[in-house]
Design a protein around this motif. Structure first.
Motif: not given
Ligand SMILES: *[C@@H]1O[C@H](CO)[C@@H](O)[C@H](O)[C@H]1NC(C)=O
Ligand SMILES: *[C@@H]1O[C@H](CO)[C@@H](O)[C@H](O)[C@H]1NC(C)=O
Length: 401
Positions: A323, A325-326
């Motif tokens: 996603n 943020s990753q």
């Molecule tokens: C993105 O993925 C991570 C790991 O699965 C998760 O912790 C995080 O909440 C996600 N962020 C968003 C904005 O969806």
């Protein structure tokens, strides 16, 4: 003697019968590309025959051909080359011989080969890594990870990340005189997938102290969930890599289930609960108009088959599923895509996703490029295209690493 002559004659007929792939007009060194394509397709055909006759598996046959091209670690005037191991992962190390006042840059390279084939020992990769070490005055590490089908996903990823973590230790960086602030991870094709997945892991793992400065992804494979992108359709009978062969190897990476390749080919391999992932590979929004053309995007057909394969939804198999943020933590990225490549749209979509997430991206699209061009940098069929791509890659690293 007579049987040899018959074999040779048969081979010639086979070879000739494969000189029919229409080669796009803008491809340079036309006749070499036609010969190369015919040679690859002849081998593919023979591999399929051997498999159907029960002589040996397709992948064993192709792997045997690849091994003919393996090299020994040979040092030269400028670079000391040795084969060693990081923990128990085999690596080939290229250490420049020049004296250096300051710590050096480093490049970790993952070779392509559809997760089933190849090695850093292949002549083309040996040459590429040697040039990189020499031109950048950098330490270069070629990594050999375990191969499918003997070892399926995530063995390839696990070996790759283990080798990188080993290298990133202070004592190892010091041993090889590497600057921890100037490390690159690179790879081509399936190696580009491993490079992307490992870079995501390193950047997002708080326990890893040293981070990656740049990643270079050369015609990478980046997702398994949509096998009906425009580049899949356009390059179904592509030069050197056909969709059928790609699907065969990918399936070997994922599962032993013999029905899987058909499901993947029809793009009906994903489970119902994967719907939320398709926004990450929605090519109707992520591809530039030029590549989207007039293809019509259709919603995925889910739940037709019920493979219990968590790997299909795993970001380590499909780095495009990370996603935003990753993705935000990723370093400056170099991507090369080739026009005549079923994997083209994987690279193009990653470029869009990274840019949308605010990551710095340098993208080079090779209008007359074919998949695997870097592997065709050695005689007898060496292509100028391979040299061009390796020059682009090494020059970019030199300026940005
Ligand atoms: C993105 O993925 C991570 C790991 O699965 C998760 O912790 C995080 O909440 C996600 N962020 C968003 C904005 O969806
Ligand atoms: C893909 O994008 C199109 C808009 O171009 C949208 O209509 C469709 O719902 C999207 N599908 C998915 C699965 O994200």
């Amino acid at each position: 003697m007579r049987s040899k002559a018959i074999c040779l004659a048969l081979l010639c007929v086979l070879f000739a019968s494969h000189i029919y792939t229409p080669i796009p007009g803008n491809i340079e060194e036309r006749w070499k590309v036609i010969a190369l394509d015919a040679a690859v397709k002849t081998c593919t055909f023979m591999g399929m025959c051997f498999e159907n006759l029960g002589i040996m598996s397709f992948e064993d046959f192709i792997s045997m051909i690849f091994r003919l091209d393996y090299t020994q670690p040979l040092s030269d005037e400028y670079v000391t080359v040795t084969d060693t191991a990081f923990t128990d992962i085999p690596v080939r190390l290229y250490l420049p011989k020049r004296k250096s006042e300051t710590p050096r840059r480093a490049v970790i390279y993952f070779h392509g080969g559809a997760y089933c084939l190849g090695s850093f020992k292949q002549r083309a990769f040996d040459i590429l890594n040697r040039w990189t070490a020499n031109k950048l005055d950098a330490v270069v590490v070629g990594v050999d990870y375990r191969l499918a089908p003997q070892h399926r996903f995530p063995a390839q990823f696990e070996d790759s990340i283990a080798a990188v973590k080993f290298f990133l230790q202070d004592k190892i960086l010091t041993k090889y005189g590497v600057d921890p602030m100037r490390i690159c991870i690179s790879g081509d094709s399936s190696g580009g997938n491993l490079a992307a997945a490992v870079t995501q892991e390193v950047q997002n793992d708080l326990e890893i102290k040293h981070k990656i400065k740049v990643q270079a992804l050369l015609y990478p494979h980046l997702q398994i969930i949509d096998s009906n992108t425009p580049s899949h359709r356009e390059n179904e009978h592509g030069v050197a890599l056909t969709r059928d062969v790609a699907i065969k190897f990918l399936s070997l990476y994922i599962t032993e289930d013999k029905t899987f390749p058909q499901a993947l080919k029809r793009n009906q391999h994903m489970p119902l609960e994967s719907r939320h992932l398709f926004k990450f590979v929605n090519w109707s929004t992520l591809l530039p108009k030029k590549h989207r053309k007039d293809y019509v995007y259709t919603e995925p057909i889910l739940g037709r088959t019920s493979y219990s394969l968590p790997s299909l939804m795993d970001i380590r198999m499909s780095p495009l599923l990370a996603n935003d943020s990753q993705l935000q933590n990723l370093p400056s990225t170099y991507v090369i895509t080739c026009q005549y490549d079923i994997l083209r749209d994987d690279g193009l979509m990653y470029v869009s996703r990274l840019q949308n997430a605010g990551v710095q991206v340098a993208h080079e699209h090779i209008e007359d490029g074919i998949h695997g061009a870097l592997s065709y940098m050695t005689s007898p069929l060496y292509l100028h295209l391979g040299l061009r791509i390796s020059d682009l890659y090494i020059s970019w690293l030199d300026k940005n690493l």
